[in-house]
Motif scaffolding. Structure first.
Motif, PDB file in Angstrom:
ATOM      1  N   ILE A 198      -8.358 -32.173  51.770  1.00 44.72           N
ATOM      2  CA  ILE A 198      -8.199 -31.048  52.216  1.00 44.72           C
ATOM      3  C   ILE A 198      -8.396 -31.153  53.918  1.00 44.72           C
ATOM      4  CG2 ILE A 198     -10.709 -30.280  52.349  1.00 44.72           C
ATOM      5  CD1 ILE A 198      -9.575 -27.602  51.266  1.00 44.72           C
ATOM      6  N   LYS A 199      -8.786 -31.971  54.451  1.00 44.82           N
ATOM      7  CA  LYS A 199      -8.943 -32.127  55.970  1.00 44.82           C
ATOM      8  C   LYS A 199      -7.591 -32.668  56.374  1.00 44.82           C
ATOM      9  CE  LYS A 199     -11.274 -34.667  59.567  1.00 44.82           C
ATOM     10  NZ  LYS A 199     -12.334 -35.601  60.067  1.00 44.82           N
ATOM     11  N   LYS A 200      -7.127 -33.567  55.694  1.00 43.97           N
ATOM     12  CA  LYS A 200      -5.863 -34.175  56.235  1.00 43.97           C
ATOM     13  C   LYS A 200      -4.615 -33.207  55.918  1.00 43.97           C
ATOM     14  CE  LYS A 200      -2.426 -37.862  54.864  1.00 43.97           C
ATOM     15  NZ  LYS A 200      -2.287 -39.049  53.648  1.00 43.97           N
ATOM     16  N   LEU A 201      -4.631 -32.278  54.907  1.00 47.63           N
ATOM     17  CA  LEU A 201      -3.532 -31.578  54.720  1.00 47.63           C
ATOM     18  C   LEU A 201      -3.662 -30.132  55.393  1.00 47.63           C
ATOM     19  CD1 LEU A 201      -2.616 -31.746  50.878  1.00 47.63           C
ATOM     20  CD2 LEU A 201      -1.276 -32.768  52.681  1.00 47.63           C
ATOM     21  N   TYR A 202      -4.948 -29.719  55.603  1.00 48.03           N
ATOM     22  CA  TYR A 202      -4.979 -28.293  55.857  1.00 48.03           C
ATOM     23  C   TYR A 202      -6.187 -28.098  57.213  1.00 48.03           C
ATOM     24  CZ  TYR A 202      -2.894 -26.865  51.569  1.00 48.03           C
ATOM     25  OH  TYR A 202      -1.906 -26.681  50.341  1.00 48.03           O
ATOM     26  N   GLY A 203      -6.602 -29.279  57.590  1.00 49.11           N
ATOM     27  CA  GLY A 203      -7.519 -29.297  58.477  1.00 49.11           C
ATOM     28  C   GLY A 203      -8.825 -28.485  58.399  1.00 49.11           C
ATOM     29  N   CYS A 204      -9.193 -28.549  57.134  1.00 53.68           N
ATOM     30  CA  CYS A 204     -10.453 -27.868  56.689  1.00 53.68           C
ATOM     31  C   CYS A 204     -11.577 -28.808  56.576  1.00 53.68           C
ATOM     32  CB  CYS A 204     -10.136 -27.325  55.262  1.00 53.68           C
ATOM     33  SG  CYS A 204     -11.661 -26.531  54.366  1.00 53.68           S
ATOM     34  N   GLU A 205     -12.725 -28.444  57.332  1.00 51.29           N
ATOM     35  CA  GLU A 205     -14.088 -29.033  57.048  1.00 51.29           C
ATOM     36  C   GLU A 205     -14.864 -27.886  56.901  1.00 51.29           C
ATOM     37  OE1 GLU A 205     -14.770 -32.638  59.666  1.00 51.29           O
ATOM     38  OE2 GLU A 205     -13.351 -31.904  61.039  1.00 51.29           O
ATOM     39  N   PHE A 206     -15.530 -27.929  55.890  1.00 54.63           N
ATOM     40  CA  PHE A 206     -16.632 -26.936  55.575  1.00 54.63           C
ATOM     41  C   PHE A 206     -17.804 -26.946  56.535  1.00 54.63           C
ATOM     42  CE2 PHE A 206     -13.805 -26.457  51.719  1.00 54.63           C
ATOM     43  CZ  PHE A 206     -13.453 -25.232  51.825  1.00 54.63           C
ATOM     44  N   LYS A 207     -18.307 -25.980  56.620  1.00 53.39           N
ATOM     45  CA  LYS A 207     -19.706 -25.814  57.203  1.00 53.39           C
ATOM     46  C   LYS A 207     -20.880 -26.706  56.517  1.00 53.39           C
ATOM     47  CE  LYS A 207     -23.204 -22.426  58.645  1.00 53.39           C
ATOM     48  NZ  LYS A 207     -23.525 -20.897  58.820  1.00 53.39           N
ATOM     49  N   GLU A 208     -20.633 -26.433  55.322  1.00 50.92           N
ATOM     50  CA  GLU A 208     -21.352 -27.154  54.283  1.00 50.92           C
ATOM     51  C   GLU A 208     -20.876 -27.079  52.776  1.00 50.92           C
ATOM     52  OE1 GLU A 208     -25.601 -26.470  51.929  1.00 50.92           O
ATOM     53  OE2 GLU A 208     -25.275 -25.076  53.874  1.00 50.92           O
ATOM     54  N   ILE A 209     -21.058 -28.175  52.238  1.00 52.50           N
ATOM     55  CA  ILE A 209     -20.465 -28.214  50.883  1.00 52.50           C
ATOM     56  C   ILE A 209     -21.781 -28.330  49.719  1.00 52.50           C
ATOM     57  CG2 ILE A 209     -19.243 -30.006  49.283  1.00 52.50           C
ATOM     58  CD1 ILE A 209     -17.439 -30.610  51.352  1.00 52.50           C
ATOM     59  N   ARG A 210     -21.642 -27.610  48.965  1.00 52.15           N
ATOM     60  CA  ARG A 210     -22.930 -27.407  48.151  1.00 52.15           C
ATOM     61  C   ARG A 210     -22.421 -27.677  46.631  1.00 52.15           C
ATOM     62  NH1 ARG A 210     -26.058 -21.817  49.681  1.00 52.15           N
ATOM     63  NH2 ARG A 210     -26.698 -22.304  52.099  1.00 52.15           N
ATOM     64  N   THR A 211     -23.347 -28.641  45.803  1.00 54.25           N
ATOM     65  CA  THR A 211     -23.022 -28.856  44.447  1.00 54.25           C
ATOM     66  C   THR A 211     -23.680 -27.861  43.813  1.00 54.25           C
ATOM     67  OG1 THR A 211     -23.197 -31.288  44.915  1.00 54.25           O
ATOM     68  CG2 THR A 211     -23.404 -30.487  42.654  1.00 54.25           C
ATOM     69  N   THR A 212     -22.542 -27.066  43.071  1.00 54.40           N
ATOM     70  CA  THR A 212     -23.060 -25.859  41.862  1.00 54.40           C
ATOM     71  C   THR A 212     -22.803 -26.289  40.553  1.00 54.40           C
ATOM     72  OG1 THR A 212     -20.691 -25.039  42.413  1.00 54.40           O
ATOM     73  CG2 THR A 212     -22.620 -23.831  43.641  1.00 54.40           C
ATOM     74  N   ASP A 213     -21.714 -26.292  40.146  1.00 54.50           N
ATOM     75  CA  ASP A 213     -21.234 -26.898  38.762  1.00 54.50           C
ATOM     76  C   ASP A 213     -19.813 -26.975  38.667  1.00 54.50           C
ATOM     77  OD1 ASP A 213     -20.534 -24.326  38.284  1.00 54.50           O
ATOM     78  OD2 ASP A 213     -21.978 -23.973  36.725  1.00 54.50           O
ATOM     79  N   THR A 214     -19.276 -27.389  37.588  1.00 55.33           N
ATOM     80  CA  THR A 214     -17.790 -27.603  37.401  1.00 55.33           C
ATOM     81  C   THR A 214     -17.218 -26.362  36.922  1.00 55.33           C
ATOM     82  OG1 THR A 214     -18.231 -29.904  36.984  1.00 55.33           O
ATOM     83  CG2 THR A 214     -16.301 -28.877  36.249  1.00 55.33           C
ATOM     84  N   GLY A 215     -16.972 -25.605  37.712  1.00 54.35           N
ATOM     85  CA  GLY A 215     -16.242 -24.200  37.222  1.00 54.35           C
ATOM     86  C   GLY A 215     -17.196 -23.244  36.547  1.00 54.35           C
ATOM     87  N   GLY A 216     -18.246 -23.362  36.481  1.00 54.32           N
ATOM     88  CA  GLY A 216     -19.213 -22.558  35.455  1.00 54.32           C
ATOM     89  C   GLY A 216     -19.968 -21.522  36.012  1.00 54.32           C
ATOM     90  N   PRO A 217     -20.924 -21.071  35.461  1.00 55.98           N
ATOM     91  CA  PRO A 217     -21.865 -19.967  35.775  1.00 55.98           C
ATOM     92  C   PRO A 217     -22.506 -20.286  37.076  1.00 55.98           C
ATOM     93  CG  PRO A 217     -23.061 -20.876  33.907  1.00 55.98           C
ATOM     94  CD  PRO A 217     -21.526 -21.581  34.160  1.00 55.98           C
ATOM     95  N   VAL A 218     -23.117 -21.224  37.466  1.00 59.46           N
ATOM     96  CA  VAL A 218     -23.676 -21.617  38.975  1.00 59.46           C
ATOM     97  C   VAL A 218     -22.720 -21.142  39.916  1.00 59.46           C
ATOM     98  CG1 VAL A 218     -24.836 -23.187  40.242  1.00 59.46           C
ATOM     99  CG2 VAL A 218     -25.393 -22.888  37.599  1.00 59.46           C
TER     100      VAL A 218
END
Length: 294
Positions: free
Chosen positions: A174-194
């Protein structure tokens, strides 16, 4: 691949435990044995495949309880203890060709057919996809963030929530294609309720969900357009042990694929995960609605 782990293996086994006689070439016993991974969507598709095959005249069709990971499924197809499983085109291609750069639906499917090893075949892919999406709340979308390119300009001020493997799979892309570097990346879950709860509360502003998730519309989330095709296509496709299905049985599964849209797949998931309907009944209703019953 909403990867909702489902604990209905015994129910499904009981519901499919009365096979008739005959069938395609199948394994040593002549059975047509349909497998699935341990997620609700895969189990539903397996039941739909089974019903379509029976309606086309196949006999001795059995749906096995969930068989596990793709590695386990592939081995079972190799030794013909399974005949067919529903799968996802992009993930399947990357399993057989880890270096692929194909992303569009047409390119992924064409390359998959070229890369599929001897002993396997893929049937027609469905229009239906269950692929990764980046979604945002309505307020961020209203501020002008509608595409991944729009997002790229704002990533530095936003917190992302998604699966634990996000950083290893997509952070650099996503950085290479869109220049996107998030402020923070948090692990939640895989597309679920969290993940859903974190986006609803504002703990994260961008989340990774799946295209057939009913939670997107239910919560007013806005899917962003992946305008440079970072995420590969993930069309539903039957993966078959070569020689286990007759031409008429192949045609029956191809008719299922032709009828299956992303909208319908989303509705099937709602019926199963939210309304708690019996998967056999859901499959029968789908087949009847799409004129796939004998």
């Amino acid at each position: 691949m909403k990867r909702l782990v489902v604990l209905l293996a015994l129910v499904l086994a009981a519901g499919c435990g009365n096979p008739l006689a005959g069938g395609g070439e199948g394994g040593a016993s002549g059975d047509i044995i349909i497998g699935a991974s341990d997620v609700g969507e895969s189990l539903l598709l397996a039941q739909i495949y089974a019903g379509a095959l029976r309606n086309a005249g196949a006999t001795n069709v059995t749906v096995r309880p969930p068989v596990g990971s793709r590695e386990v499924v592939v081995k079972a197809l190799q030794d013909k203890s399974l005949s067919v499983v529903p799968d996802y085109s992009g993930n399947l291609l990357r399993y057989f060709d880890k270096e692929t750069s194909a992303t569009t639906s047409q390119d992924v499917y064409a390359q998959l057919k070229q890369e599929i090893p001897a002993g396997f075949e893929v049937l027609d892919q469905a229009p239906a996809e269950d692929k990764d999406l980046l979604v945002v709340g309505s307020q961020l979308a209203a501020s002008g963030v509608k595409t991944f390119s729009d997002l790229g300009k704002r990533c530095g001020e936003l917190v992302f929530g998604g699966p634990g493997q996000w950083s290893s799979r997509w952070k650099d892309q996503i950085k290479k294609l869109y220049g996107c570097e998030f402020k923070e990346i948090r692990t939640t879950d895989t597309g679920g309720p969290v993940t859903v709860a974190a986006l609803k509360s504002g703990d994260v502003q961008v989340a990774d969900l799946f295209s057939t998730s009913s939670t997107i519309a239910a919560n007013g989330f806005v899917p962003l357009v992946d305008d440079k095709n970072m995420f590969p296509a993930q069309n539903i496709v039957p993966l078959v042990a070569r020689g286990t299905l007759s031409p008429s049985e192949v045609a029956a599964l191809n008719r299922v694929s032709a009828a299956l849209t992303t909208e319908q797949l989303t509705e099937l998931n709602v019926e199963f995960t939210e309304k708690k309907r019996n998967p056999l009944d859901i499959a029968e209703d789908f087949l009847a609605r799409n004129n796939l019953k004998s």
